[in-house]
Design a protein around this motif. Structure first.
Motif, PDB file in Angstrom:
ATOM      1  N   THR A  59      47.309  28.246 -64.722  1.00  0.00           N
ATOM      2  CA  THR A  59      47.190  29.492 -63.967  1.00  0.00           C
ATOM      3  C   THR A  59      48.025  30.539 -64.681  1.00  0.00           C
ATOM      4  O   THR A  59      49.245  30.411 -64.799  1.00  0.00           O
ATOM      5  N   SER A  77      46.472  36.056 -62.565  1.00  0.00           N
ATOM      6  CA  SER A  77      45.406  35.854 -61.577  1.00  0.00           C
ATOM      7  C   SER A  77      44.238  35.069 -62.154  1.00  0.00           C
ATOM      8  O   SER A  77      43.201  34.917 -61.489  1.00  0.00           O
ATOM      9  N   THR A  78      44.407  34.577 -63.376  1.00  0.00           N
ATOM     10  CA  THR A  78      43.323  33.850 -64.044  1.00  0.00           C
ATOM     11  C   THR A  78      43.644  32.367 -64.106  1.00  0.00           C
ATOM     12  O   THR A  78      44.788  31.978 -64.374  1.00  0.00           O
ATOM     13  N   GLU A  79      42.624  31.552 -63.886  1.00  0.00           N
ATOM     14  CA  GLU A  79      42.812  30.112 -64.001  1.00  0.00           C
ATOM     15  C   GLU A  79      41.991  29.584 -65.171  1.00  0.00           C
ATOM     16  O   GLU A  79      40.777  29.821 -65.258  1.00  0.00           O
TER      17      GLU A  79
END
Length: 280
Positions: free
Chosen positions: A252, A255-257
């Motif tokens: 993570t 805000s991006t996984e």
């Protein structure tokens, strides 16, 4: 007469022996002591003579052999110092060597001394400094009396607060900055350890970290080293548990996984690495 003749012969033989031995000894080079070959003390002396004086610096002016002429004075806001006999002398903006020659000239011109050996020593450096901030043991203003490298300034500020710290930012008076690696400074040559100048700022940033949890033996928060990969991060986390899978690692990042990341993926600051279970 015979005894005198024998003494003359003995003296001649001794002279021949001495002249035979001495050249051989003179031809044998003698290595200078280590202190004689060291260039730093000599370089520091020259640099201190070239030190540009400024307002607030305290200097001691004396005439060697004349104990009655001794003055310890601070350079005033108008850039001058007040000395015996010759009164106000401009000092700010001049090197130590220039001030010494100027004082000597004024003393000779005024016929106070015929050929004075003037000595000027900077007692307190206040006009030239580097500001050290961040994760050092003694942050603040570091006076500089000569040329210093970043590593020397960090050392004068007490060193870094933690062994995990690596990033240092050097900002020049014109606002231009460069990021440096403490590990590179420690292992590289002079090109990796730049000189600082009056008005520079040195900022030692907190250690950058990543977080790892899931199926690892030692979940937690760890510092990032330069070029750290996911594979290295797993090692920091104590390796995989019995049911952990290197093929089920996700990150993570803000805000991006990122799912199923490769072991060669470079870890970024504040990454959260989660190791999943393998399928049986």
């Amino acid at each position: 007469m015979v005894s005198l003749f024998k003494r003359w012969i003995a003296a001649c033989l001794m002279a021949v022996a001495v002249t035979t031995v001495m050249p051989a000894a003179a031809q044998t080079p003698v290595a200078p002591p280590a202190s004689a070959t060291a260039s730093d003390p000599a370089r520091n002396t020259v640099e201190r003579e070239r030190y540009i004086l400024g307002r607030g610096d305290v200097v001691e002016v004396s005439v060697i052999g004349r104990p009655e002429y001794l003055a310890r004075v601070q350079i005033q806001e108008d850039g001058t110092i007040l000395l015996p006999f010759i009164n106000n002398v401009p000092a700010a903006g001049r090197s130590v060597l220039e001030l010494r020659n100027q004082v000597r000239g004024e003393l000779v011109k005024g016929q106070y001394f015929a050929d004075p050996a003037v000595n000027v020593t900077v007692v307190s450096f206040a006009s030239r400094y580097v500001t050290v901030l961040g994760q050092v043991r003694q942050p603040g203003v570091v006076p500089i009396d000569r040329s210093y490298r970043v590593s020397e300034i960090i050392a004068r500020a007490g060193g870094v607060a933690s062994d995990t710290i690596d990033t240092i930012t050097l900002t020049r008076p014109d606002g231009k900055s460069v990021d440096l690696s403490l590990r590179r400074i420690a292992t590289a040559g002079p090109e990796g350890d730049p000189m600082v100048a009056d008005g520079d700022k040195v900022y030692v940033a907190p250690a950058k970290v990543f977080y790892i949890n899931g199926q690892v033996n030692k979940p937690g928060t760890y510092p990032i080293v330069q070029g750290m990969t996911v594979q290295m991060a797993l090692s920091y986390g104590g390796g995989l548990t019995a049911i952990g899978s290197s093929k089920r690692v996700k990150i993570t990042r803000g805000s991006t996984e990122l799912a199923r990341v490769k072991p060669t993926e470079i870890v970024q600051p504040d990454d959260v690495i989660v190791v999943g279970e393998r399928f049986f």
